[in-house]
Design a protein around this motif. Sequence first.
Motif, PDB file in Angstrom:
ATOM      1  N   VAL A 149       0.833  -1.198   0.000  1.00 32.40           N
ATOM      2  CA  VAL A 149       0.000   0.000   0.000  1.00 32.40           C
ATOM      3  C   VAL A 149       0.876   1.259   0.000  1.00 32.40           C
ATOM      4  N   PHE A 150       0.542   2.183  -0.900  1.00 29.89           N
ATOM      5  CA  PHE A 150       1.174   3.501  -0.974  1.00 29.89           C
ATOM      6  C   PHE A 150       0.083   4.544  -0.749  1.00 29.89           C
ATOM      7  N   THR A 151       0.298   5.464   0.155  1.00 26.87           N
ATOM      8  CA  THR A 151      -0.690   6.513   0.431  1.00 26.87           C
ATOM      9  C   THR A 151       0.015   7.860   0.498  1.00 26.87           C
ATOM     10  N   SER A 152      -0.623   8.880  -0.079  1.00 26.64           N
ATOM     11  CA  SER A 152      -0.015  10.205  -0.104  1.00 26.64           C
ATOM     12  C   SER A 152      -1.085  11.282   0.063  1.00 26.64           C
ATOM     13  N   PRO A 153      -0.996  12.088   1.120  1.00 25.05           N
ATOM     14  CA  PRO A 153      -1.987  13.157   1.340  1.00 25.05           C
ATOM     15  C   PRO A 153      -1.811  14.297   0.346  1.00 25.05           C
ATOM     16  N   PRO A 202      -4.735  22.543  -9.135  1.00 21.77           N
ATOM     17  CA  PRO A 202      -6.177  22.599  -8.871  1.00 21.77           C
ATOM     18  C   PRO A 202      -6.534  23.086  -7.471  1.00 21.77           C
ATOM     19  N   ALA A 203      -5.514  23.442  -6.664  1.00 21.20           N
ATOM     20  CA  ALA A 203      -5.743  23.937  -5.302  1.00 21.20           C
ATOM     21  C   ALA A 203      -6.629  22.991  -4.516  1.00 21.20           C
ATOM     22  N   CYS A 204      -6.211  21.733  -4.467  1.00 21.06           N
ATOM     23  CA  CYS A 204      -6.957  20.728  -3.709  1.00 21.06           C
ATOM     24  C   CYS A 204      -6.841  21.018  -2.213  1.00 21.06           C
ATOM     25  N   LEU A 205      -7.844  20.632  -1.478  1.00 22.83           N
ATOM     26  CA  LEU A 205      -7.869  20.937  -0.061  1.00 22.83           C
ATOM     27  C   LEU A 205      -6.995  19.970   0.719  1.00 22.83           C
ATOM     28  N   GLY A 206      -6.462  20.460   1.842  1.00 22.67           N
ATOM     29  CA  GLY A 206      -5.624  19.656   2.714  1.00 22.67           C
ATOM     30  C   GLY A 206      -4.996  20.533   3.776  1.00 22.67           C
ATOM     31  N   THR A 207      -4.800  19.969   4.957  1.00 20.32           N
ATOM     32  CA  THR A 207      -4.292  20.758   6.082  1.00 20.32           C
ATOM     33  C   THR A 207      -2.844  20.445   6.420  1.00 20.32           C
ATOM     34  N   GLY A 208      -2.357  19.281   6.030  1.00 23.97           N
ATOM     35  CA  GLY A 208      -1.040  18.833   6.459  1.00 23.97           C
ATOM     36  C   GLY A 208      -1.100  17.998   7.720  1.00 23.97           C
ATOM     37  N   ASN A 209      -2.262  17.935   8.348  1.00 28.06           N
ATOM     38  CA  ASN A 209      -2.495  17.043   9.486  1.00 28.06           C
ATOM     39  C   ASN A 209      -3.105  15.761   8.944  1.00 28.06           C
ATOM     40  N   TRP A 210      -2.319  14.668   8.983  1.00 29.82           N
ATOM     41  CA  TRP A 210      -2.754  13.459   8.302  1.00 29.82           C
ATOM     42  C   TRP A 210      -4.086  12.914   8.819  1.00 29.82           C
ATOM     43  N   VAL A 253      -6.540   1.057  -7.369  1.00 28.46           N
ATOM     44  CA  VAL A 253      -6.561   2.378  -6.745  1.00 28.46           C
ATOM     45  C   VAL A 253      -7.640   2.356  -5.673  1.00 28.46           C
ATOM     46  N   ASN A 254      -7.244   2.658  -4.454  1.00 19.70           N
ATOM     47  CA  ASN A 254      -8.176   2.624  -3.327  1.00 19.70           C
ATOM     48  C   ASN A 254      -8.953   3.925  -3.155  1.00 19.70           C
ATOM     49  N   HIS A 255      -8.270   5.036  -3.467  1.00 21.22           N
ATOM     50  CA  HIS A 255      -8.868   6.343  -3.164  1.00 21.22           C
ATOM     51  C   HIS A 255      -8.129   7.429  -3.930  1.00 21.22           C
ATOM     52  N   VAL A 256      -8.868   8.426  -4.385  1.00 17.64           N
ATOM     53  CA  VAL A 256      -8.268   9.650  -4.911  1.00 17.64           C
ATOM     54  C   VAL A 256      -8.921  10.831  -4.202  1.00 17.64           C
ATOM     55  N   ALA A 257      -8.254  11.973  -4.253  1.00 18.00           N
ATOM     56  CA  ALA A 257      -8.726  13.153  -3.531  1.00 18.00           C
ATOM     57  C   ALA A 257     -10.167  13.502  -3.898  1.00 18.00           C
ATOM     58  N   LEU A 258     -10.911  13.990  -2.924  1.00 16.04           N
ATOM     59  CA  LEU A 258     -12.331  14.284  -3.111  1.00 16.04           C
ATOM     60  C   LEU A 258     -12.646  15.763  -3.291  1.00 16.04           C
ATOM     61  N   ARG A 259     -11.669  16.646  -2.992  1.00 18.29           N
ATOM     62  CA  ARG A 259     -11.993  18.080  -2.989  1.00 18.29           C
ATOM     63  C   ARG A 259     -10.937  18.874  -3.735  1.00 18.29           C
ATOM     64  N   ALA A 260     -11.404  19.792  -4.588  1.00 16.49           N
ATOM     65  CA  ALA A 260     -10.508  20.681  -5.332  1.00 16.49           C
ATOM     66  C   ALA A 260     -11.191  22.019  -5.547  1.00 16.49           C
ATOM     67  N   LYS A 261     -10.450  23.102  -5.378  1.00 13.69           N
ATOM     68  CA  LYS A 261     -10.993  24.448  -5.601  1.00 13.69           C
ATOM     69  C   LYS A 261     -11.257  24.676  -7.080  1.00 13.69           C
ATOM     70  N   TYR A 262     -10.383  24.115  -7.931  1.00 15.83           N
ATOM     71  CA  TYR A 262     -10.546  24.258  -9.381  1.00 15.83           C
ATOM     72  C   TYR A 262     -10.690  22.869 -10.006  1.00 15.83           C
ATOM     73  N   ASP A 295      -6.783  15.081   7.354  1.00 14.12           N
ATOM     74  CA  ASP A 295      -6.885  14.940   5.904  1.00 14.12           C
ATOM     75  C   ASP A 295      -7.450  13.581   5.512  1.00 14.12           C
ATOM     76  N   LYS A 296      -7.123  12.555   6.279  1.00  9.07           N
ATOM     77  CA  LYS A 296      -7.660  11.216   6.002  1.00  9.07           C
ATOM     78  C   LYS A 296      -9.169  11.195   6.149  1.00  9.07           C
ATOM     79  N   VAL A 297      -9.668  11.812   7.204  1.00 12.34           N
ATOM     80  CA  VAL A 297     -11.118  11.865   7.439  1.00 12.34           C
ATOM     81  C   VAL A 297     -11.825  12.632   6.324  1.00 12.34           C
ATOM     82  N   ASN A 298     -11.191  13.699   5.813  1.00 12.53           N
ATOM     83  CA  ASN A 298     -11.799  14.527   4.773  1.00 12.53           C
ATOM     84  C   ASN A 298     -11.622  13.971   3.365  1.00 12.53           C
TER      85      ASN A 298
END
Length: 511
Positions: free
Chosen positions: A81-85, A320-328, A145-154, A331-334
């Motif tokens: 498994v590889f995961t990247s916030p 795309p200015a995807c959302l994320g806080t840097g707190n894993w 692929v297990n998951h891709v980001a769900l939120r993007a500003k653009y 970010d995992k929950v979101n």
Amino acid sequence: MKVIPQRGKCSNAAMLLILSIFNVGAIADVVPADKFDLSEWNITLPTDENNDGKPDSVSVKDIQDFSHPDFFYLDENGGMVFTSPNKALTTANSSNTRSELRHMLRGKSTRIKTKSPKNNFTVASNPIAKRFGRVGGKMEATLKVNHVALRAKYPEKAPAYSVVIGQIHASKWEKKIKGFGWGNEPLKIYYKKWPNHEKGSVFWTYERNLPKDDANRRDIAYPVWGNLWTNPEDPGEAGLALGEALSYVVNVHGDVMYLTFEADGHETVEYKINLANAVDANGKLDEHDHPYGYTLDWNYFKAGAYNQCSTKDDPGFWYPACLGTGNWEEDKVNGDYASVTFTRLEVGESVAPKANHGEHAKIGATLNEKVGMSVSDIPDNALTAIKAIEPSFTVNEVEKELKHGNTYLDVEGVLADGREIEFDMLQVADKWKVVEIQRDLVWSQLPENVSGALKQSSPDFEAKRIIESVQHGTGITVYEFYAVDSQGKESRKEVKVEGGEAVVLAKEWQH
């Protein structure tokens, strides 16, 4: 985070004392190198456990006893498994985070420098190819692929909601030689899924080997299953869901890169592209690319989760200015991350390809007599007519065709959002007018009356290629279906739609 040493004392004391973390939630006392041959791989992680302001890197030697509980581990089924916030430290030339392996032909021998020819591969046409660790090479992988980001500003920007699951990267040189050494990527394999879709798309890109400040430096995208880049349409059954397995083979043999993509329930897709010239994967000369492609470059394979959903807010194409806080944990929950699981990863010598590898891309060609022409030779009034319909259109290739006593131009290219499209133009006196606007479709994208009419007329006809041809200014659309029999002979059927009624044509449609 509490740091617990794993499997004994580490040789790279300062780094591994911090990075060797107990693998909570995975297979106890088992690390990825126990199940996968990582004897020629190091890894870059989206962490900074040693507080040096850079993403952590684990060497070939140390990865043999290494896992990370969040970003690199074995799951309960033995998958890697590889995961990247979305938000974390990135490497110097990227705004995207990664949990990604980098192939190292030198193995554990650090006497050979990372950017040495002995640690990289090249193509056969490189005049100094014998100095390299390998000429060409092959990487094979099976993954989901297990998951891709769900939120993007653009969300309209191409990289939103996507992850790169395999690539070939060229080395970046401080001193460029004959237009090489830019550190570009002749291959990136993408998976992208919009949040409101059940399935995502798989495609790959080739980056023109040009300087960063060259306006023509861009990634040319080629479809595998589903859509490309910014196409917001639901790929439907043509796409691939999260958790569905797919396989790819990247075989660079001689000068040519041969690609194979497979997944259950989907047609096997093949491509080939010469990495030592400027001919694209469709067999057409790309006048904007480096004339010798990647001939002198030093290349290496990469595999894992290279998250494309950058949090950078910038007008550029890639942000795309995807959302994320840097707190894993947050970010995992979101859902602000990408995650991929590999069940197979192998690398080695290239092999001779099978005959006619990638020839499927030419389906329909034997039924038309066309002559290629330079993009620069397209008549001005033809381009003006196209721009009046689609101002953002960029021409990629042009062909001239003679049929039914008329002269036509087939002008292929892309729109600003990345969609591929073709304008068929008829010559009338000394002017050109658009008569058809075409695009390739898959079966699931057809209107029900069209697919129903063809099935009723020819239930055994298996289309290998489908083209939607809108008859400009008429209210008529013609759907072209191409099949190939066991002997390689091509055939075609057409369905005309006018006023909502679909009719199978008895002879080829004429303007």
